[in-house]
Write a protein that holds these residues in place. Sequence first.
Motif, PDB file in Angstrom:
ATOM      1  N   TYR A 144      91.218  54.961  -5.077  1.00  0.00           N
ATOM      2  CA  TYR A 144      90.078  55.562  -4.042  1.00  0.00           C
ATOM      3  C   TYR A 144      90.649  55.361  -2.803  1.00  0.00           C
ATOM      4  O   TYR A 144      90.496  56.148  -1.921  1.00  0.00           O
ATOM      5  CB  TYR A 144      88.813  54.566  -4.272  1.00  0.00           C
ATOM      6  CG  TYR A 144      88.215  54.678  -5.546  1.00  0.00           C
ATOM      7  CD1 TYR A 144      87.717  56.057  -5.956  1.00  0.00           C
ATOM      8  CD2 TYR A 144      87.944  53.411  -6.109  1.00  0.00           C
ATOM      9  CE1 TYR A 144      87.055  55.938  -7.352  1.00  0.00           C
ATOM     10  CE2 TYR A 144      87.171  53.662  -7.510  1.00  0.00           C
ATOM     11  CZ  TYR A 144      86.994  54.682  -7.971  1.00  0.00           C
ATOM     12  OH  TYR A 144      86.084  54.908  -9.222  1.00  0.00           O
ATOM     13  N   GLY A 178      78.424  57.011 -11.590  1.00  0.00           N
ATOM     14  CA  GLY A 178      78.826  56.381 -10.523  1.00  0.00           C
ATOM     15  C   GLY A 178      80.138  56.635  -9.868  1.00  0.00           C
ATOM     16  O   GLY A 178      80.533  56.598  -8.975  1.00  0.00           O
ATOM     17  N   ASP A 179      80.968  56.472 -11.172  1.00  0.00           N
ATOM     18  CA  ASP A 179      82.499  56.543 -10.803  1.00  0.00           C
ATOM     19  C   ASP A 179      83.066  57.796 -10.328  1.00  0.00           C
ATOM     20  O   ASP A 179      83.672  58.056  -9.454  1.00  0.00           O
ATOM     21  CB  ASP A 179      83.235  56.207 -12.313  1.00  0.00           C
ATOM     22  CG  ASP A 179      83.126  54.672 -12.592  1.00  0.00           C
ATOM     23  OD1 ASP A 179      82.898  53.801 -11.346  1.00  0.00           O
ATOM     24  OD2 ASP A 179      83.230  54.320 -13.551  1.00  0.00           O
ATOM     25  N   GLU A 208      81.067  60.096  -8.751  1.00  0.00           N
ATOM     26  CA  GLU A 208      80.834  60.192  -7.342  1.00  0.00           C
ATOM     27  C   GLU A 208      81.628  59.342  -6.401  1.00  0.00           C
ATOM     28  O   GLU A 208      81.902  59.877  -5.225  1.00  0.00           O
ATOM     29  CB  GLU A 208      79.246  59.639  -7.375  1.00  0.00           C
ATOM     30  CG  GLU A 208      78.369  60.690  -7.862  1.00  0.00           C
ATOM     31  CD  GLU A 208      78.217  60.605  -9.354  1.00  0.00           C
ATOM     32  OE1 GLU A 208      78.815  59.567 -10.109  1.00  0.00           O
ATOM     33  OE2 GLU A 208      77.697  61.508 -10.035  1.00  0.00           O
ATOM     34  N   LYS A 209      82.033  58.112  -6.853  1.00  0.00           N
ATOM     35  CA  LYS A 209      82.847  57.271  -6.104  1.00  0.00           C
ATOM     36  C   LYS A 209      84.071  57.926  -5.888  1.00  0.00           C
ATOM     37  O   LYS A 209      84.814  57.879  -4.554  1.00  0.00           O
ATOM     38  CB  LYS A 209      83.195  56.063  -6.734  1.00  0.00           C
ATOM     39  CG  LYS A 209      83.625  55.047  -5.850  1.00  0.00           C
ATOM     40  CD  LYS A 209      83.755  53.437  -6.585  1.00  0.00           C
ATOM     41  CE  LYS A 209      84.241  52.426  -6.031  1.00  0.00           C
ATOM     42  NZ  LYS A 209      84.371  51.223  -6.469  1.00  0.00           N
ATOM     43  N   SER A 210      84.640  58.604  -6.860  1.00  0.00           N
ATOM     44  CA  SER A 210      85.985  59.532  -6.701  1.00  0.00           C
ATOM     45  C   SER A 210      85.726  60.471  -5.685  1.00  0.00           C
ATOM     46  O   SER A 210      86.870  60.579  -4.742  1.00  0.00           O
ATOM     47  CB  SER A 210      86.520  60.141  -8.045  1.00  0.00           C
ATOM     48  OG  SER A 210      86.330  59.237  -8.969  1.00  0.00           O
ATOM     49  N   GLU A 270      83.399  60.775  -3.187  1.00  0.00           N
ATOM     50  CA  GLU A 270      83.373  60.273  -1.974  1.00  0.00           C
ATOM     51  C   GLU A 270      84.774  59.820  -1.272  1.00  0.00           C
ATOM     52  O   GLU A 270      84.645  60.021   0.036  1.00  0.00           O
ATOM     53  CB  GLU A 270      82.358  59.177  -2.171  1.00  0.00           C
ATOM     54  CG  GLU A 270      80.891  59.238  -1.903  1.00  0.00           C
ATOM     55  CD  GLU A 270      80.240  58.312  -2.595  1.00  0.00           C
ATOM     56  OE1 GLU A 270      80.621  56.917  -2.124  1.00  0.00           O
ATOM     57  OE2 GLU A 270      78.955  58.459  -3.002  1.00  0.00           O
ATOM     58  N   ALA A 271      85.542  59.394  -2.030  1.00  0.00           N
ATOM     59  CA  ALA A 271      86.846  58.946  -1.559  1.00  0.00           C
ATOM     60  C   ALA A 271      87.710  60.090  -1.188  1.00  0.00           C
ATOM     61  O   ALA A 271      88.668  60.001  -0.463  1.00  0.00           O
ATOM     62  CB  ALA A 271      87.567  58.142  -2.605  1.00  0.00           C
TER      63      ALA A 271
END
Length: 130
Positions: free
Chosen positions: A66, A93-94, A96-98, A100-101
């Motif tokens: 990330y 959420g993982d 989405e986190k990817s 977002e990064a």
Amino acid sequence: MTELNKGTVLYVEDNSDNRNLIRRVLGAEGYSVVDAINAGQAIEKLEGNKIDLILMDINMPDMDGYTLTTKIKGIQKFSNIPIVAVTANVMRGDREKSLEAGCDGYIQKPIDIDTLSQQIERFMTRSSNA
């Protein structure tokens, strides 16, 4: 015999078995694969090669994927290279986190080698049309 080169993929992954597997699979599909085992090496390889796509392992020892993705997207000359997260993190959420990064996509581990090249092709096409 001329080899078909569909593009160059930078695979940032600290596990050598995974690197070897991806190199074999993508090599057979006509891609060049450049490896990096950590963040520092990834930046070095980006500087020294014309990279068309980055496959980014998320769980790495020195700097996670990330953080590295955000760093690469922040460098003007690399900001348009598609980055695809490759991760065993499949909790809610993982993904989405990817994204977002700054990742352009997400591939789950264990990697489905039968669909890998189609997934990569999709991201390559998208980036060349951007």
